[in-house]
Design a protein around this motif. Structure first.
Motif, mmCIF file in Angstrom:
data_model
loop_
_atom_site.group_PDB
_atom_site.id
_atom_site.type_symbol
_atom_site.label_atom_id
_atom_site.label_comp_id
_atom_site.label_asym_id
_atom_site.label_seq_id
_atom_site.Cartn_x
_atom_site.Cartn_y
_atom_site.Cartn_z
ATOM 1 N N ALA A 1 -38.452 -18.517 -15.489
ATOM 2 C CA ALA A 1 -37.338 -19.462 -15.431
ATOM 3 C C ALA A 1 -36.442 -19.198 -14.216
ATOM 4 C CB ALA A 1 -36.532 -19.389 -16.721
ATOM 5 N N SER B 1 -40.520 -22.818 -16.533
ATOM 6 C CA SER B 1 -39.557 -23.131 -17.592
ATOM 7 C C SER B 1 -38.153 -23.242 -17.006
ATOM 8 C CB SER B 1 -39.576 -22.048 -18.671
ATOM 9 O OG SER B 1 -38.644 -22.355 -19.683
ATOM 10 N N THR C 1 -40.532 -28.022 -20.571
ATOM 11 C CA THR C 1 -40.278 -28.129 -19.132
ATOM 12 C C THR C 1 -41.273 -29.090 -18.489
ATOM 13 O OG1 THR C 1 -39.334 -25.910 -19.046
ATOM 14 C CG2 THR C 1 -40.150 -26.829 -16.958
ATOM 15 N N ARG D 1 -30.871 -26.721 -18.995
ATOM 16 C CA ARG D 1 -31.357 -25.652 -19.875
ATOM 17 C C ARG D 1 -31.264 -26.107 -21.329
ATOM 18 N NH1 ARG D 1 -28.172 -22.537 -16.437
ATOM 19 N NH2 ARG D 1 -26.654 -22.177 -18.085
#
Length: 167
Positions: free
Chosen positions: A7, A16, A52, A96
């Motif tokens: 991420a 992600s 995602t 997020r």
């Protein structure tokens, strides 16, 4: 081979928009998060990567910060509802959260559920009108409503969103 969640904003191998820890912290404070809290770490990470990938299917205002980044975010040229520039080197909180909402929705969907619009119906009639839902009628199309609301300002059309600009 085990999934490695990445991420990191602007990474060429990012997969992600949120970490598992961010997902857990976000979902702790809300109702109906059992699908997340009861899932294994591997399943949570798979859900985040899948969420995602789904979010990256949409088109967004602005442009990618770098051509080398694997994902569509972060982006350049965006402002929030207050007119403040959206950070172009970090993943914004709303994104997020949208990723986590989409991951949670995918975990809440029954195993093997078909995501097509008609999959929720066992039968549909015309006269006299009769509709029979399949299972619990939770087949989804598009992204989760909560995720859609979080991203609406930044999305280019799609998923029942229309952008109207006054000149």
């Amino acid at each position: 081979m085990a999934l490695t969640l990445n991420a990191v904003p602007m990474s060429a191998s990012a997969n992600s928009y949120a970490t598992e820890a961010e997902g857990t912290a976000y979902i702790e404070g809300r109702l109906n998060g059992e699908a997340w809290t009861s899932a294994t770490s591997a399943v949570k990470q798979q859900a985040l990567v899948g969420a995602t990938a789904r979010l990256d299917q949409d088109e967004y205002d602005g442009t990618k910060t770098t051509t080398a980044q694997a994902l569509k975010w972060p982006r350049l040229g965006l402002v929030d509802a207050d007119g403040t520039a959206v950070g172009s080197t970090t993943i914004p909180a709303f994104l997020r959260q949208a990723c986590i909402e989409e991951a949670l929705a995918s975990l809440q969907q029954p195993a093997g559920a078909d995501a097509s619009a008609l999959a929720a119906f066992a039968s549909v009639g015309i006269g006299p009108i009769a509709v029979t839902m399949r299972g619990n009628g939770t087949a989804r199309t598009g992204i989760a409503k909560a995720a859609s609301r979080l991203l609406a300002r930044y999305r280019m059309g799609g998923n029942d969103q229309a952008r109207i600009n006054r000149g």
